[in-house]
Each structure stands twice: as C-alpha cells, then as structure tokens.
Design a protein around this motif. Structure first.
Motif, PDB file in Angstrom:
ATOM      1  N   LYS A 100     -21.976   7.869 -22.866  1.00 14.27           N
ATOM      2  CA  LYS A 100     -22.986   8.917 -22.644  1.00 14.27           C
ATOM      3  C   LYS A 100     -23.635   8.815 -21.258  1.00 14.27           C
ATOM      4  CE  LYS A 100     -24.399  10.086 -27.335  1.00 14.27           C
ATOM      5  NZ  LYS A 100     -23.163   9.633 -27.980  1.00 14.27           N
ATOM      6  N   ARG A 101     -23.837   7.592 -20.797  1.00 17.32           N
ATOM      7  CA  ARG A 101     -24.554   7.350 -19.553  1.00 17.32           C
ATOM      8  C   ARG A 101     -23.840   7.909 -18.322  1.00 17.32           C
ATOM      9  NH1 ARG A 101     -24.150   2.791 -16.648  1.00 17.32           N
ATOM     10  NH2 ARG A 101     -23.020   1.825 -18.349  1.00 17.32           N
ATOM     11  N   ASN A 102     -22.504   7.714 -18.247  1.00 16.57           N
ATOM     12  CA  ASN A 102     -21.788   8.104 -17.025  1.00 16.57           C
ATOM     13  C   ASN A 102     -20.611   9.067 -17.242  1.00 16.57           C
ATOM     14  OD1 ASN A 102     -19.962   6.352 -18.217  1.00 16.57           O
ATOM     15  ND2 ASN A 102     -20.419   4.669 -16.816  1.00 16.57           N
ATOM     16  N   ARG A 103     -20.373   9.472 -18.492  1.00 12.18           N
ATOM     17  CA  ARG A 103     -19.311  10.434 -18.845  1.00 12.18           C
ATOM     18  C   ARG A 103     -17.905   9.925 -18.509  1.00 12.18           C
ATOM     19  NH1 ARG A 103     -22.377  12.105 -22.225  1.00 12.18           N
ATOM     20  NH2 ARG A 103     -21.001  13.827 -22.759  1.00 12.18           N
ATOM     21  N   ILE A 104     -17.743   8.603 -18.460  1.00 11.12           N
ATOM     22  CA  ILE A 104     -16.432   7.988 -18.197  1.00 11.12           C
ATOM     23  C   ILE A 104     -15.792   7.611 -19.534  1.00 11.12           C
ATOM     24  CG2 ILE A 104     -15.310   5.913 -17.241  1.00 11.12           C
ATOM     25  CD1 ILE A 104     -17.418   6.096 -14.938  1.00 11.12           C
ATOM     26  N   ALA A 105     -14.494   7.877 -19.653  1.00 12.83           N
ATOM     27  CA  ALA A 105     -13.775   7.615 -20.907  1.00 12.83           C
ATOM     28  C   ALA A 105     -13.786   6.131 -21.249  1.00 12.83           C
ATOM     29  CB  ALA A 105     -12.339   8.110 -20.787  1.00 12.83           C
ATOM     30  N   HIS A 108     -10.572   2.030 -24.582  1.00 19.02           N
ATOM     31  CA  HIS A 108      -9.737   1.877 -25.775  1.00 19.02           C
ATOM     32  C   HIS A 108      -9.051   3.189 -26.171  1.00 19.02           C
ATOM     33  CE1 HIS A 108     -13.713   2.824 -27.680  1.00 19.02           C
ATOM     34  NE2 HIS A 108     -12.958   3.519 -28.518  1.00 19.02           N
ATOM     35  N   HIS A 109      -9.589   4.339 -25.752  1.00 23.47           N
ATOM     36  CA  HIS A 109      -8.918   5.611 -26.058  1.00 23.47           C
ATOM     37  C   HIS A 109      -7.636   5.749 -25.239  1.00 23.47           C
ATOM     38  CE1 HIS A 109     -12.068   7.088 -28.651  1.00 23.47           C
ATOM     39  NE2 HIS A 109     -12.973   6.906 -27.714  1.00 23.47           N
ATOM     40  N   LEU A 110      -7.686   5.363 -23.964  1.00 22.28           N
ATOM     41  CA  LEU A 110      -6.490   5.425 -23.114  1.00 22.28           C
ATOM     42  C   LEU A 110      -5.447   4.427 -23.605  1.00 22.28           C
ATOM     43  CD1 LEU A 110      -8.034   5.698 -19.519  1.00 22.28           C
ATOM     44  CD2 LEU A 110      -7.442   7.513 -21.117  1.00 22.28           C
ATOM     45  N   LYS A 141     -12.617  10.793 -16.557  1.00 22.15           N
ATOM     46  CA  LYS A 141     -13.893  11.415 -16.913  1.00 22.15           C
ATOM     47  C   LYS A 141     -13.718  12.461 -18.015  1.00 22.15           C
ATOM     48  CE  LYS A 141     -16.129  10.693 -12.453  1.00 22.15           C
ATOM     49  NZ  LYS A 141     -15.070  10.037 -11.702  1.00 22.15           N
ATOM     50  N   GLU A 142     -14.850  12.828 -18.600  1.00 22.62           N
ATOM     51  CA  GLU A 142     -14.891  13.869 -19.628  1.00 22.62           C
ATOM     52  C   GLU A 142     -14.237  15.150 -19.101  1.00 22.62           C
ATOM     53  OE1 GLU A 142     -18.194  16.113 -22.464  1.00 22.62           O
ATOM     54  OE2 GLU A 142     -18.844  14.610 -21.028  1.00 22.62           O
ATOM     55  N   ASN A 143     -13.506  15.825 -19.972  1.00 18.66           N
ATOM     56  CA  ASN A 143     -12.801  17.087 -19.701  1.00 18.66           C
ATOM     57  C   ASN A 143     -11.522  16.926 -18.876  1.00 18.66           C
ATOM     58  OD1 ASN A 143     -14.680  18.588 -21.177  1.00 18.66           O
ATOM     59  ND2 ASN A 143     -16.042  18.678 -19.407  1.00 18.66           N
ATOM     60  N   GLU A 144     -11.135  15.689 -18.572  1.00 20.26           N
ATOM     61  CA  GLU A 144      -9.851  15.494 -17.902  1.00 20.26           C
ATOM     62  C   GLU A 144      -8.750  15.377 -18.961  1.00 20.26           C
ATOM     63  OE1 GLU A 144     -10.452  13.655 -13.547  1.00 20.26           O
ATOM     64  OE2 GLU A 144     -10.690  12.159 -15.134  1.00 20.26           O
ATOM     65  N   ARG A 145      -7.538  15.777 -18.568  1.00 18.69           N
ATOM     66  CA  ARG A 145      -6.386  15.681 -19.476  1.00 18.69           C
ATOM     67  C   ARG A 145      -5.495  14.536 -19.024  1.00 18.69           C
ATOM     68  NH1 ARG A 145      -2.824  20.688 -21.499  1.00 18.69           N
ATOM     69  NH2 ARG A 145      -4.406  20.575 -23.119  1.00 18.69           N
ATOM     70  N   VAL A 146      -5.214  13.625 -19.951  1.00 14.72           N
ATOM     71  CA  VAL A 146      -4.378  12.467 -19.651  1.00 14.72           C
ATOM     72  C   VAL A 146      -2.979  12.713 -20.231  1.00 14.72           C
ATOM     73  CG1 VAL A 146      -4.123   9.962 -19.901  1.00 14.72           C
ATOM     74  CG2 VAL A 146      -6.412  10.982 -19.793  1.00 14.72           C
ATOM     75  N   VAL A 147      -1.978  12.634 -19.362  1.00 12.64           N
ATOM     76  CA  VAL A 147      -0.586  12.789 -19.782  1.00 12.64           C
ATOM     77  C   VAL A 147       0.061  11.409 -19.750  1.00 12.64           C
ATOM     78  CG1 VAL A 147       1.642  13.872 -19.289  1.00 12.64           C
ATOM     79  CG2 VAL A 147      -0.474  15.130 -18.828  1.00 12.64           C
ATOM     80  N   ALA A 148       0.463  10.919 -20.933  1.00 16.40           N
ATOM     81  CA  ALA A 148       1.099   9.601 -21.036  1.00 16.40           C
ATOM     82  C   ALA A 148       2.607   9.787 -21.158  1.00 16.40           C
ATOM     83  CB  ALA A 148       0.557   8.850 -22.240  1.00 16.40           C
ATOM     84  N   LYS A 149       3.356   8.991 -20.386  1.00 18.86           N
ATOM     85  CA  LYS A 149       4.819   9.061 -20.411  1.00 18.86           C
ATOM     86  C   LYS A 149       5.365   7.683 -20.761  1.00 18.86           C
ATOM     87  CE  LYS A 149       4.892  12.738 -16.965  1.00 18.86           C
ATOM     88  NZ  LYS A 149       5.418  13.223 -15.692  1.00 18.86           N
ATOM     89  N   ALA A 150       6.072   7.620 -21.888  1.00 21.57           N
ATOM     90  CA  ALA A 150       6.654   6.360 -22.346  1.00 21.57           C
ATOM     91  C   ALA A 150       8.149   6.353 -22.067  1.00 21.57           C
ATOM     92  CB  ALA A 150       6.413   6.184 -23.846  1.00 21.57           C
TER      93      ALA A 150
END
Length: 198
Positions: A100-105, A108-110, A141-150
């Motif tokens: 909440k403080r800095n809006r950084i993801a 553990h979600h990544l 950051k919040e509202n960014e889309r992360v594309v993971a490629k395995a």
C-alpha cells in the motif's frame, strides 16, 4: 422477410456455437438487426461477449494440455503452452498484489507466477519444484502487466527437468528464475534431454 425473435435467437445460438469468435457486428449484419439487438439477445440467452468466449475457448484447450495442476491454480493466465517445451502466462498487477505504501508488487506474486508456469509446462501428473534460483531485476508497479515465458532446457545429472522462466514488463526483464523440477515419470528420458543446467 425478418425472422421472429424466437427464431433469430435460436439461430444466433447455433451460429455462436459453430463460431465462438464471431463479432456482434457480424451477427447484426447476418440477421439484419442492430448491434444493440444482438447484445440484448445475447443477454437474454446468457451468451457472454466475444472476449469472454475467446478466453473460455482458450482455457478449455489449454486445460487439456496442463497436467500437473488444475489450470485455475496457475497464477496468471496461461496464453500459450507446449508441454515439456515452453509456456507463456500474463499477470496483471492489481491493488491487492502491491504494498500500500509504495504501490510496488510483492515479490511472492512474481515468484508464484513463474513457479506455477514452471509446474504447468511439465507434461506429467506430478511436478514439484525441488530447487529454484531466482533474481528480481526491477520493481513492478500496480497496473503493469507481467509476461512470463517458461522454457524447458533439459535435465540435470539427477534426472530433474530444468525450466528457465523470464518475466517481462514490455521489453524489460523484471524477474528470472531457473527451476529444478521433480516429476513422477523421471525414468522417461527424451533423446535430447541430456543437457545439464548451468
């Protein structure tokens, strides 16, 4: 001659079943009615909009390919998978995923997105992460889309499958990980899987 509402809705259902990717505009033209009429028909018939239909069809076909865990347990949304070879997922960072403080993801979600993709790409009923070497390369950051490629890069000397996962926001690398995966069918060895990991 214009069809009755009941007849039009019956034909509409049939048309969408045959081609789930047909747009409301194409349906309106086909039935000589307005787009608004098609939308009302869909609403009455509980037929989802095009985007939802595409997503549903994609999930159904992907669910058949993902064996190691139920597709709804994958963190993020798998958009492409070739079992034992490669996979891609997308994860939209929302308010509940950030500090909440800095809006950084939260990291553990990544990690969860990458780890669950590494599990999903394994073509086996049982796949577990034995070891992971991970690196966060920039804040997300919040509202960014992360594309993971395995990418499955082979097996190590223990017979464990090595999966490399790189996650990007746009063209920028934000996370990278090498996952050592235990699988129940370790005795099955492909001819090209003798490469060892770094």
């Amino acid at each position: 001659m214009r069809k009755s509402k009941r007849e039009r809705q019956r034909l509409l259902q049939e048309t969408i079943q045959k081609n789930p990717f047909i747009t409301d505009e194409e349906l309106a033209e086909k039935f000589s009615v307005s787009v608004q009429t098609i939308r009302l028909d869909r609403l009455e018939l509980s037929i989802p909009e095009l985007r939802e239909r595409i997503k549903h069809v994609a999930q159904q076909s992907l669910a058949d390919k993902v064996r190691a865990l139920p597709i709804e347990e994958v963190i993020g949304e798998i958009i492409d998978i070739e079992p034992d070879h490669s996979a891609i997922s997308i994860f939209d960072v929302r308010a509940e995923h950030v500090f909440k403080r800095n809006r950084i993801a939260r990291g553990h979600h990544l990690f969860a997105q990458a780890n669950s993709l590494a599990v999903a790409v394994i073509n086996d009923e049982l796949a577990l992460t034995a070891k992971a070497n991970i690196r966060f390369t920039r804040q997300v950051k919040e509202n960014e889309r992360v594309v993971a490629k395995a990418k499955v890069i082979g097996e190590n000397e223990n017979g464990r499958t090595i999966v490399e996962v790189n996650s990007y926001v746009g063209q920028e690398l934000v996370f990278s990980g090498t996952f050592e995966m235990y699988r129940s069918n370790n005795e099955k060895k492909d001819g090209d899987s003798n490469e060892s990991s770094n």
